[in-house]
Design an enzyme around this catalytic site. Sequence first.
Site, short mmCIF file in Angstrom:
data_model
loop_
_atom_site.label_atom_id
_atom_site.label_comp_id
_atom_site.label_asym_id
_atom_site.label_seq_id
_atom_site.Cartn_x
_atom_site.Cartn_y
_atom_site.Cartn_z
N LYS A 35 0.85 -1.20 0.00
CA LYS A 35 0.00 0.00 0.00
C LYS A 35 0.88 1.25 0.00
O LYS A 35 2.09 1.15 0.23
CB LYS A 35 -0.90 -0.02 1.24
N TYR A 244 18.05 29.55 6.93
CA TYR A 244 16.98 30.15 7.75
C TYR A 244 17.37 30.17 9.21
O TYR A 244 17.90 29.19 9.74
CB TYR A 244 15.70 29.35 7.58
C1 LIG Z 1 -0.08 -2.22 6.53
C2 LIG Z 1 -0.60 -3.52 7.00
C3 LIG Z 1 0.26 -4.60 7.19
C4 LIG Z 1 1.76 -4.48 7.14
O1 LIG Z 1 2.19 -3.95 8.39
P1 LIG Z 1 3.72 -3.68 8.74
O2 LIG Z 1 3.66 -3.19 10.14
O3 LIG Z 1 4.20 -2.63 7.80
O4 LIG Z 1 4.45 -4.96 8.60
C5 LIG Z 1 -0.32 -5.83 7.49
N1 LIG Z 1 -1.65 -5.96 7.64
C6 LIG Z 1 -2.50 -4.93 7.49
C7 LIG Z 1 -3.96 -5.15 7.68
C8 LIG Z 1 -2.00 -3.67 7.19
O5 LIG Z 1 -2.84 -2.63 7.07
#
Ligand SMILES: *Cc1c(COP(=O)(O)O)cnc(C)c1O
Length: 345
Positions: A35, A244
């Site tokens: 994602k 800055y």
């Molecule tokens: C993002 C997500 C993961 C992966 O989690 P990590 O902590 O990055 O390993 C797994 N399961 C679900 C439902 C997620 O939303």
Amino acid sequence: MVHRPLRLRLSATALADNWRYLARTGGVETGAAIKADGYGLGAREVMDVLAKAGARDFFVSTWDEAAALGELPEGVRLAVLHGLGPDDGQAANPSPARPVLCSMAQVRRWRAAFGERPCDVMVDTGMHRLGVGAEDLGELDGLAIDTLHSHLACADEPDHPLNAAQLERFRAAKERVAAQRYSLANSAGILLGPDFAFDLTRPGIALYGGAPAPGSDALFAPVVSMEAQVVQRRILPAGEAIGYGATFSAERDLPVAILNAGYADGYPRNMSGAGHAKWAGTLLPLVGRVSMDLVAVDISRAGDVREGDWLGLDFDINAVARQCGIISYEVLTGLNGRFERVWSA
Ligand SMILES: *Cc1c(COP(=O)(O)O)cnc(C)c1O
């Protein structure tokens, strides 16, 4: 393509090695959360590398992200973690992806629109974010459930009592709901041990080199490194300040390089006074504040760095996260579209 003065170098070997480590540790089928555009690295490229390494199950958040992947590699399965919202029917219809249904409203919507097409279901075992509650698990008949999921709230704190409680509740859900597979663990969940692995794991951050729990930095290889081009070389005169807030003054005439990177790119402003550039293995301190698109580097130990040269920026995502009071997930997903992403074996 127009030249971009800012690069991420991404290691396919490190990514695949991290996946293999997680697959060995979990000891079961191992997927990958891609994602947010593969946590900022590029979802399609990550999927291709990991599919070649042997991953078969990939997870995105939305149907938009699913569509952006294009055609899936042979044998690859995709699931959409936010399930089927009221406006998702059109995108879901032609998609090869399964939704991860995460409320009874979604279950009813899926059943009405798509009947017995395979889907996944998320059950809430105590995180109380998404998921069908235990009280509704008897209402899932008529669904063809590929994978029943739940998600751990505190897996990065191995001693937290909620881990054992969620495990217990997920085992109870497994008794009540028929599915092809059961899946509970993210990256940190895999490190909790084999009880948490079930049939399929869903690692994300550890694939990309993020330490999923305190003390686990060394288990995962860094995947990302950063390089920026020198916009200008100059001498900061003794007694004068740079950037800055005029927070850094030179004690003697100081050669500095101004690099094409800043907080708008995801190089955090809290790295001011703490970060380093790298030139032929030598660490060069940043001086003054990180600007939106520029940083200044003391190059007195770097010989004749000039306009147009490329310098590395020291970018250990776990160290950057600690320095900035954020998590490695934020460091990675903050990397923006101005980087050219260059993959190497
Ligand atoms: C993002 C997500 C993961 C992966 O989690 P990590 O902590 O990055 O390993 C797994 N399961 C679900 C439902 C997620 O939303």
